[in-house]
Structure formats: C-alpha cells, structure tokens
Design a protein around this motif. Structure first.
Motif, PDB file in Angstrom:
ATOM      1  N   ILE A 209      -3.416 -11.575 -11.894  1.00  0.00           N
ATOM      2  CA  ILE A 209      -2.757 -10.517 -11.121  1.00  0.00           C
ATOM      3  C   ILE A 209      -2.936 -10.780  -9.632  1.00  0.00           C
ATOM      4  N   GLN A 210      -1.850 -10.576  -8.885  1.00  0.00           N
ATOM      5  CA  GLN A 210      -1.896 -10.663  -7.425  1.00  0.00           C
ATOM      6  C   GLN A 210      -1.397  -9.353  -6.837  1.00  0.00           C
ATOM      7  N   VAL A 211      -2.201  -8.740  -5.961  1.00  0.00           N
ATOM      8  CA  VAL A 211      -1.804  -7.537  -5.219  1.00  0.00           C
ATOM      9  C   VAL A 211      -2.039  -7.843  -3.742  1.00  0.00           C
TER      10      VAL A 211
ATOM     11  N   GLN B 142      -6.892  -1.673  -3.036  1.00  0.00           N
ATOM     12  CA  GLN B 142      -5.778  -2.123  -3.873  1.00  0.00           C
ATOM     13  C   GLN B 142      -5.716  -3.645  -3.938  1.00  0.00           C
ATOM     14  N   ARG B 143      -5.952  -4.307  -2.816  1.00  0.00           N
ATOM     15  CA  ARG B 143      -5.904  -5.774  -2.806  1.00  0.00           C
ATOM     16  C   ARG B 143      -7.010  -6.374  -3.654  1.00  0.00           C
TER      17      ARG B 143
ATOM     18  N   CYS C 291      -7.648  -5.634  -6.509  1.00  0.00           N
ATOM     19  CA  CYS C 291      -7.147  -5.735  -7.888  1.00  0.00           C
ATOM     20  C   CYS C 291      -6.701  -7.161  -8.206  1.00  0.00           C
ATOM     21  N   THR C 292      -6.555  -7.986  -7.185  1.00  0.00           N
ATOM     22  CA  THR C 292      -6.168  -9.382  -7.379  1.00  0.00           C
ATOM     23  C   THR C 292      -7.257 -10.134  -8.138  1.00  0.00           C
TER      24      THR C 292
ATOM     25  N   VAL D 255      -2.824   0.682  -9.035  1.00  0.00           N
ATOM     26  CA  VAL D 255      -1.534   0.028  -9.262  1.00  0.00           C
ATOM     27  C   VAL D 255      -1.057   0.426 -10.655  1.00  0.00           C
TER      28      VAL D 255
ATOM     29  N   TRP E 173       6.152  -3.803 -10.016  1.00  0.00           N
ATOM     30  CA  TRP E 173       5.011  -2.919 -10.170  1.00  0.00           C
ATOM     31  C   TRP E 173       4.956  -1.978  -8.969  1.00  0.00           C
TER      32      TRP E 173
ATOM     33  N   ARG F 199       2.273   0.484  -6.284  1.00  0.00           N
ATOM     34  CA  ARG F 199       0.941   0.854  -5.807  1.00  0.00           C
ATOM     35  C   ARG F 199       1.033   2.228  -5.159  1.00  0.00           C
TER      36      ARG F 199
ATOM     37  N   ASP G 122       6.421  -2.357  -5.178  1.00  0.00           N
ATOM     38  CA  ASP G 122       5.933  -3.485  -4.379  1.00  0.00           C
ATOM     39  C   ASP G 122       6.286  -4.759  -5.129  1.00  0.00           C
TER      40      ASP G 122
ATOM     41  N   ILE H 133       3.684  -7.689  -5.938  1.00  0.00           N
ATOM     42  CA  ILE H 133       2.675  -7.656  -6.998  1.00  0.00           C
ATOM     43  C   ILE H 133       3.162  -8.509  -8.164  1.00  0.00           C
TER      44      ILE H 133
END
Length: 725
Positions: free
Chosen positions: A609-611, A618-619, A621-622, A675, A693, A695, A706, A709
């Motif tokens: 996963i990339q955020v 939130q970032r 979550c990557t 997310v 997805w 956020r 976004d 994502i």
C-alpha cells in the motif's frame, strides 16, 4: 483531539471546541428525549407549534438543538456545562407543551462531548432547528405509538423489550447506533394513536417527508414502524384484551401498510421490520397456505378458508375445508415421492387468524365438529374473560392447518444470513378453551432432548440439520420477495421423533417471525440484531451471491453445520489435484472459508500500500501488509502492517479500511480509519477494488478521493518506503 486532527473518520462529536465555554455562548446540544425527560412527560422538538398541537404529532426526539450557555465552564477541569434551551416548540405525544421564558427557562447540564459552539458553524436561517449545513450519517423516522395506554413489555421479551416499546428503540440506539455513530444521527418521531393518523400521513407523506424535510439531508434516511398491524377494529374488546396494556400499539393493518408504501414511494426505505410487501406477507400468514404444496419448505397441510363461505354456511365451509386439507396432504405425499394410495384422514388441526400476535387467535380442533366450532369462534362470537364478544376483524380467510404431533419447537435466529442462536420452546398444554398454554423455554440442546425427546440427542441433532437446510430455502424465498438479505429473521419449526426410528426426526415449518421477534431474554442476541439493523440502515448489508446462505454463527452450531452442507456437496477432488493446484500458485494464500464462509478466495498473503498524500498519520499507512491467518473480523480477511501499528480490515459498514491499534482494540467492530475504499468489500479483495481509494479530510469533515493511493499485490516504486515517511 487526536481523532479530530488525526485524519480519521470519527464516531463522536465531529467538532472539538477551540476554547472554554462562556456565559451567553450560543451552542448546540445533543438532545435525547427518553434520557432527558421524566417517563410520564417526554418532550420532542417540533419544527412548528402546529406539529406538536395537532395529530399526528411529530418532531425531533434525538439530535442537535440550539441552546445558550448559562455559566462559564472552568476549562479542561469541567466535563459538563449548564445550558438553557433556546428552541420554543416542545411538545409531548399528548400535545402538552412548556412555556419557556426568561423568568422560567429550561436549564440542564450537558456533557461537553454533547455540546458544539454555534460560532464554529454557519449561522442559523429563519425557522431552523438543526445544526445547519451538516449532514448526519443517519436519520431515522420512527413511527410509534402515541395513544393514552402505555405499552407494557411482557417479561419473556427480555431486556430489549417488545418490538413496539420505547425500550426496544432505546436498545437499538444504545447498543448499536451510538457506539458506531456517536452523535452523528437523528431520530424524528411520529406519534400515532389510530388509523386516522396513519391515513393523514399516507395522503401527504410525499409532502411532509419530501426532499425539503430536515431529515432528508442525512446521508442515509430510513423509516421504522414500531406498531402491530391488526385486522381487528381498533378499541374493540378483543383488541383491548390483548396483553396487559389495553391493546397498545395495535393499529389497523390496511392503514399501516398504506403508509409504509407511501413512504417508500417518497424515497424513504423501510428498515424495520421489513419492506412493506414482505412484512405484509409475514404478518398476514398468507404464506402458510400459499406455499403448502412446496415440498422442500415443509409447511404442514394448510388451506385458507374464505370468510364468505363461513358466513354463508359454517357447517358446509368446515366440511369443504377438511376435504381440501386432506387433498393437500395427499398431494404433499405425491410431491415427496411417497406412496399416496392409502386413504388420507385428518383428525385434528388448528385454525388461526392472520395479523395476530403472541400466539393469540389460534384454536385447536378435533374432527369436523371441532373445526366448525373453531371457525365460528374466530369469525362470530368468542368468550374472552368469561364474557361473550363479537369478532370484528376483516380477515378475508381463516387459516386451517393440520395439527402436527411434535416434541418441541425449535426457534432458529438468523442474523444477516448467519444462524446466530437457537432456542427450544414448547406449549405444554391445550387448555379447555382449545387454546395453547403453559409456555416453556430451554436454551440447551442437551436439556431439551432430555426433557422433551426422551433423551434422544441424535434425533434432536438430526432435526437441527434438517431445519438448517430448510432455513436455507426459506432465506432464498425471503430474498425473492425483497431482493436483499434481511437484517434478522426467525424461523420456528415443529420437531418430533420418528416412531420406531431412534436418532431420526421429522420437522415442519411452524412460523416465520419478522424482525422484531421475541428474543426470549437471550443475552448475546440483541447486540447482534441491533448491529445488523444499523448496517441495514447504512446500506452496508449486501446480499452475498452464495450457494449456501446458512452459515455457522457460533462454535455451538459447528457440530450441526457439516450435516447441512453434505446434502448438496459436490464430490471431493482427488488429493493429487488439490496438491497440484497448491504448488502451481504458491503466492495465492487465501483466507479459509471461500466466498460463502468467514473468509474469501483471493485473499493474498501480502498486500503493498502507498499513501503518499495527507497528514503524517495517513502517510504512515504506506508499507507491506501481511495476512493474519485465522482472523476474519466482520467475516473478511485481515492484514497487518509489518511495522505492527496499521491494519487493513473490513469495517462493520462493509467497506475496506486502514486503521491503527484503536480499531484493533475494538476488535474492528467499527467503521473508521485513516483510509478507506468506498465500494463494498464483498465485491472483492482490497487489491481488486475498482476506482480510487479515499482518505479522511478534516477540513471538509469527510472522506475525499485520492487517486495517488495504491493497493496492490506487487511492490511498486516507493511501496516499501515507510521508513522515509
């Protein structure tokens, strides 16, 4: 504050106050009628004085209302604030009101979590009562009893009360709505005293609750009807003698269903008990004789005797009914492939009315003379409390059914297609007036087999397996009437031992009980039912395309489930083929259960996963997420971030979320996170979800798309870049 600033979906007060409250501040407070008012005088906020003065009375019973701070708060040390209500139109279900003046204000203390500063929000417009320009997640229009006689819930219903009671609605809000939505919901109550109120609402439903009504601004709006439809005239002796509350909440069935249909036409779906068409079929009990010749549904021989035949000549009607009933029984045997050459004689049975509750209006009969007497009692004159009284109802037919010899009744409770629990019951005596009495209940299969089946545990186990298979058929029939899986429903079966065949049982369908059924005090069931009702309101209880709808809901049920599945199971594949498939796709680890169980095929062991956007939380979550074997919250697979503090899971609303340990601590019994994907999880795995997805954006107080994502089974550029974040 962390939830308000952390880029997460929130389930409490959506706005935290930026400063302590001062005397004179204009605020909004979250008002709950049943929690704030005395039991004998409960006030709702009417949009206009006439809405509270004239029947049917309606207004806001739970939601945000304007107020003013009376005393300065002491900052963080204070948990409450004293306010006075500013809204002028407060009424009770009987039309009583209260005059609010500067000399006599209505003052109350509110928790700070139930208070919002008006200055943080757009200004009120003329006549507004609610928080302006906000969009609650849910608005419930509750049509409920407003008559003089108060509802009394029989003790056997348990702590959640009867389905028409205030206790029941409060339990739904306290056990399901508030834990999930916090204060982000509303309840608009409509009080009904009789059919005239229902008729008024029906004629103007599209005007009263049209797009302009404040409830319609909610993301989801639905109607719930906490009333009993009856075919009897309102306020007649049979109605007033029902229960211990003078027939409270019993209303003319035709008027109730007309209102339900009018509201549904206006775009307000029914979420309790069921959509109007299905509910009418269940409450009328017409399904009993309509489906008596469908073998696999196992309905006892049943006919509908037209009222016109009974009124014309009750003796001839009883003879015709008995003859037809025997023909139905003979045809049932033919359809089951049994020998039907022997003469068929039915010696005893029951006659009953539709739109009847609590096992009332059911008469046992023996022989044609007994049937004739039962038909006469149900249509002409009956003895109630040692007095003869007429039977003023408008049932077009009387239901006549063969009496099935049985040892007990098995009640199967199904929540969202899952058998959650079962209860064993029995009416132990046929009274002198040919009604059934001495009701008993047991919660243990072993105890039920011991007391009522001569200790034949195997026969009861056989009966449970049969009932589960029949339940699967019934669930498909229910969906054929409504095109959706009901939030909950109950199926009752007669269970009896087969003579001379130890370990074997015979079962028949007794009743289909609509949502709102008695839970008989079962402790764990109410929370499950109410959670399913909330998911239904939010539109998150999708119909799963499954070959086997009845799934095991608890460890206690597991012993029975294999017997049900075995009836339609395909031959097992050779072990060699299974092993070959496993070797061919080593990376395709899947959650157990397949598409019909607690997991789903296609649950990859690793998801990347990339955020890249949003705030820091939130970032974070990557990264790489690995499948957690043996855990399927909300019956979907679960993945954990290799860093340990993020989880990819399915929420209670059926959407995929990425959350943290807060959600883990709640066993993922929530629908919030940093997310999410807006498409229901049942449509595929996270990496298969179509479209962008989302956020959570605290600036606009909602999730935003976004496109940056990415969720994939393969590592992309930056896919493992959590360290940089």
């Amino acid at each position: 504050r962390r939830k308000a600033e952390g880029g997460r979906r929130k389930s409490s007060n959506p706005r935290a106050m930026a400063r302590p409250l001062r005397k004179g501040d204009k605020v909004y407070v979250f008002y709950r009628m049943t929690k704030r008012c005395a039991p004998h005088r409960k006030y709702f906020a009417a949009l206009d004085a006439r809405h509270g003065a004239y029947r049917p009375r309606c207004g806001l019973s739970e939601g945000w209302v304007p107020a003013r701070v009376v005393r300065d708060s002491a900052g963080e040390a204070d948990t409450e604030v004293l306010i006075e209500h500013c809204w002028k139109h407060w009424y009770t279900q009987r039309g009583q009101t209260v005059a609010l003046t500067e000399e006599e204000p209505w003052m109350e203390k509110y928790l700070l979590s139930d208070v919002m500063l008006a200055s943080d929000l757009p200004p009120l417009g003329p006549g507004d009562i609610l928080v302006p320009r906000t969009q609650p997640k849910l608005a419930i229009i509750a049509v409920r009893w407003g008559g003089v006689n108060e509802i009394v819930s029989p003790e056997q219903w348990g702590e959640s009360g009867s389905s028409v009671s205030e206790i029941f609605l409060d339990a739904l809000l306290d056990l399901a709505v508030r834990p999930e939505l916090g204060n982000d919901y509303e309840v608009w109550t409509v009080y009904v005293e009789d059919h005239s109120d229902l008729r008024k609402l029906t004629e103007a439903a599209h005007l009263i609750f049209g797009p302009h009504h404040p409830a319609r601004r909610a993301r989801r709006v639905c109607a719930m009807y906490f009333l009993y439809p009856t075919a009897f005239e309102e306020h007649c002796v049979p109605t007033m003698e029902t229960g211990e509350d003078g027939g409270a909440a019993l209303v003319e069935q035709k008027s109730l269903f007309m209102l339900m249909k009018a509201m549904e036409r206006a775009g307000i779906p029914t979420r309790f008990p069921h959509c109007s068409g299905l509910y009418e079929q269940l409450a009328s009990k017409r399904w009993t004789y309509a489906l008596s010749l469908v073998p696999h549904l196992r309905v006892p021989p049943t006919v509908g005797v037209p009222r016109m035949l009974i009124e014309h000549n009750v003796s001839a009607a009883s003879a015709s009914a008995l003859s037809t009933l025997e023909s139905v029984k003979r045809q049932q045997a033919i359809l089951r492939g049994e020998d039907a050459s022997a003469p068929v004689r039915i010696e005893k049975g029951v006659a009953k009315l539709g739109f009847s509750w609590e096992a009332l209006d059911v008469k046992f009969w023996r022989g044609q003379a007994g049937l004739e007497a039962a038909l006469g009692q149900l249509t002409k004159v009956i003895e109630i409390s040692k007095e003869l009284t007429a039977q003023p109802h408008d049932c077009e037919s009387i239901i006549v059914q063969e009496f099935v010899e049985h040892d007990l009744e098995l009640r199967i409770y199904v929540v969202e297609g899952v058998v959650e629990t079962k209860i064993f019951t029995k009416f132990c005596r046929i009274k002198d007036n040919c009604e059934f009495g001495d009701f008993e209940e047991l919660f243990s299969a072993e105890e039920a087999a011991s007391q009522w089946m001569g200790g034949d545990d195997a026969a009861l186990l056989d009966a449970e397996a049969q009932c589960r298979a029949i339940t699967e058929h019934w669930l498909l029939w229910v969906q054929a009437q409504s095109c959706e899986m009901p939030a909950a429903i109950r199926f009752d079966y007669f269970v009896g031992r087969r003579p001379g065949e130890p370990g074997r049982a015979e079962v028949w369908t007794l009743e289909i009980c609509e949502l709102g059924f008695s839970m008989l005090g079962e402790k764990t069931l109410p929370a499950k039912v109410f959670a399913a009702m909330l998911r239904s309101c939010l539109g998150t209880e999708p119909l799963e395309p499954t070959a086997s709808l009845v799934r095991v809901g608890s460890a206690a049920d597991a012993a029975v489930a294999p017997r049900v599945q075995a009836q339609d199971a395909s031959p097992a594949e050779p072990e060699a083929e299974v092993e070959a498939e496993a070797e061919a796709e080593p990376a395709e680890e899947t959650a157990p259960g397949g598409p019909n169980g607690s997991g789903e095929v296609g649950a990859h062991s690793e998801i990347h996963i990339q955020v890249p956007n949003g705030i820091l939380e939130q970032r974070r979550c990557t990264g790489l997420y690995r499948l957690v074997k043996g855990e399927q919250p909300n019956r979907r697979p679960l993945w954990r971030h290799t860093g340990g503090h993020r989880w990819l899971f399915c929420g209670t609303d059926g959407l995929w979320y990425i959350g943290d340990d807060d959600e883990k601590e709640r066993n993922f019994n929530c629908c919030e996170g940093y997310v999410r994907h807006p498409v229901l999880a049942q449509n595929g795995m996270p990496h298969q979800a179509a479209g962008p997805w989302e956020r959570f954006d605290t600036d606009v107080d909602r999730f935003v798309k976004d496109v940056a994502i990415s969720v994939s089974t393969e590592a992309g550029e930056g896919g493992e870049a959590e360290a940089e974040v």
